[in-house]
Design a protein around this motif. Structure first.
Motif, short mmCIF file in Angstrom:
data_model
loop_
_atom_site.label_atom_id
_atom_site.label_comp_id
_atom_site.label_asym_id
_atom_site.label_seq_id
_atom_site.Cartn_x
_atom_site.Cartn_y
_atom_site.Cartn_z
N MET A 1 21.55 87.56 -70.40
CA MET A 1 20.28 87.75 -71.10
C MET A 1 20.27 86.98 -72.40
SD MET A 1 21.74 91.37 -71.99
CE MET A 1 23.40 90.78 -71.67
N PRO A 2 19.07 86.60 -72.88
CA PRO A 2 18.97 86.05 -74.23
C PRO A 2 19.35 87.13 -75.24
CG PRO A 2 16.79 86.50 -73.34
CD PRO A 2 17.76 86.71 -72.22
N VAL A 3 19.90 86.71 -76.36
CA VAL A 3 20.38 87.71 -77.32
C VAL A 3 19.24 88.54 -77.90
CG1 VAL A 3 22.52 86.51 -77.90
CG2 VAL A 3 20.43 86.01 -79.19
N GLY A 4 18.02 88.07 -77.81
CA GLY A 4 16.90 88.88 -78.25
C GLY A 4 16.71 90.14 -77.43
N ASP A 5 17.38 90.20 -76.27
CA ASP A 5 17.30 91.35 -75.37
C ASP A 5 18.37 92.39 -75.70
OD1 ASP A 5 16.27 92.81 -73.25
OD2 ASP A 5 17.55 91.85 -71.77
N LEU A 6 19.05 92.23 -76.82
CA LEU A 6 20.10 93.17 -77.22
C LEU A 6 19.53 94.26 -78.12
CD1 LEU A 6 22.87 90.55 -78.07
CD2 LEU A 6 22.74 91.96 -76.02
N PRO A 7 20.06 95.48 -78.01
CA PRO A 7 21.11 95.93 -77.08
C PRO A 7 20.58 96.46 -75.74
CG PRO A 7 20.67 97.68 -78.62
CD PRO A 7 19.74 96.54 -78.99
N SER A 8 19.26 96.27 -75.49
CA SER A 8 18.66 96.87 -74.29
C SER A 8 19.31 96.37 -73.00
CB SER A 8 17.16 96.57 -74.26
OG SER A 8 16.50 97.17 -75.33
N GLY A 9 19.63 95.07 -72.93
CA GLY A 9 20.18 94.51 -71.70
C GLY A 9 21.46 95.18 -71.24
N PRO A 10 22.51 95.21 -72.07
CA PRO A 10 23.74 95.90 -71.67
C PRO A 10 23.52 97.39 -71.46
CG PRO A 10 24.16 94.41 -73.50
CD PRO A 10 22.68 94.46 -73.33
N HIS A 11 22.65 98.00 -72.26
CA HIS A 11 22.38 99.42 -72.13
C HIS A 11 21.78 99.74 -70.76
CE1 HIS A 11 21.43 103.46 -73.36
NE2 HIS A 11 20.12 103.26 -73.41
#
Length: 301
Positions: free
Chosen positions: A92-102
């Motif tokens: 994912m693009p880092v703008g999707d943090l922390p939702s992506g790993p979550h």
């Protein structure tokens, strides 16, 4: 002396469910197991790099779980001996943090629950305990994201330093495993005397929380010569809203140890050793608090 960190444009996270059961229809399983808001968010990512499933027999799996560890040794042993590995990965693009790993981890937890399997965090090499499936806005860094645990106290009996000797040994070295998936360098604090291991761990935790917001912004970030850690940083690490100490901020120095890893040091102005700083200069709560329940409905920090 300042330190520069570089946050990449994108990052990745991965988890494996170790099980003896065939997974069947994973998408249907997710819809049934996840709460509605999480299920809707996951559905929008399926079939894209932001959420990918893979199922392999253990003997031909791309993931080596032979060295997996965890707080529950029975779970770790089950993971090492399981017949199948179901991977859940996201890029994912880092703008999707922390939702992506979550979201990826919540998905993997749902699969593990359905298959009665063991969830393994690939970044830390550790099993994750069974837990409720969190809401999308319920991310806290304290929820097993750092992969850092205290070593056996007094070095499993090998340390012979006196209990009251502030600088009597340097047995303890603590290193994070898992910050890279948030676009950040890993952290370490080393040469710590056994009696100060919890204080050192809490400094590591608070520093990680202080840096976490930078992971959403790709590019170079020049950190000040002294990073100021606040009571709010420590509270946010746990997912709490109330202050956890009353005094002002704590200054720490960061130094590049290797590419992708930063070391934590005492402030340059402190005249003594690292262990003297840990003993003399930190709020008492950092010597006392090993774990803490989060407040609910805490926004991502």
């Amino acid at each position: 002396m300042r330190v520069t960190i570089t946050v990449p444009e994108e990052t990745s996270a991965g988890f494996v469910v170790a099980s003896d059961r065939e997974p069947g229809d994973l998408a249907a399983m997710i819809r049934q197991r996840l709460p509605s808001p999480l299920a809707a968010a996951v559905a929008g990512r399926l079939g894209t790099p932001r959420l990918v499933f893979a199922d392999h027999p253990a003997d031909s799996s791309p993931w080596d779980l032979s060295e997996v560890s965890g707080a529950d040794e029975d779970d770790a042993e089950r993971a090492r001996l399981a017949k199948r590995h179901i991977g859940v990965t996201c890029v994912m693009p880092v703008g999707d943090l922390p939702s992506g790993p979550h979201l990826a981890r919540a998905t993997a937890k749902a699969i593990a629950e359905s298959l009665r399997g063991v969830l393994v965090d690939l970044a830390t090499g550790r099993t994750l305990p069974a837990a409720r499936l969190n809401r999308l806005d319920d991310f806290v860094l304290a929820d097993d994201w750092l992969g850092t645990v205290l070593p056996p106290y007094r070095d499993s009996g090998r340390c012979t330093a006196g209990e009251d000797d502030i600088d009597g040994c340097n047995c303890v070295a603590l290193r994070t495993r898992g910050l890279r998936r948030f676009g950040l360098p890993e952290l370490e604090i080393t040469d710590v005397a056994c009696p100060h291991d919890l204080a050192a761990l809490n400094i590591l935790r608070t520093t990680a929380q202080r840096l976490l917001p930078l992971g959403r912004h790709p590019g170079e970030h020049v950190l000040p010569g002294e990073l100021m850690l606040t009571s709010a940083d420590f509270s946010t690490f746990w997912g709490n809203r109330d202050p956890m100490w009353d005094d002002g901020p704590i200054g720490v120095r960061l130094a590049e140890v290797t590419p992708g890893r930063l070391g934590i040091r005492a402030p340059a102005s402190f005249p003594g050793t690292l262990n003297e700083w840990l003993w003399d200069e930190l709020p008492p709560v950092l010597h006392e608090l090993l774990t803490c329940e989060p407040d609910r409905a805490t926004p991502p920090g």
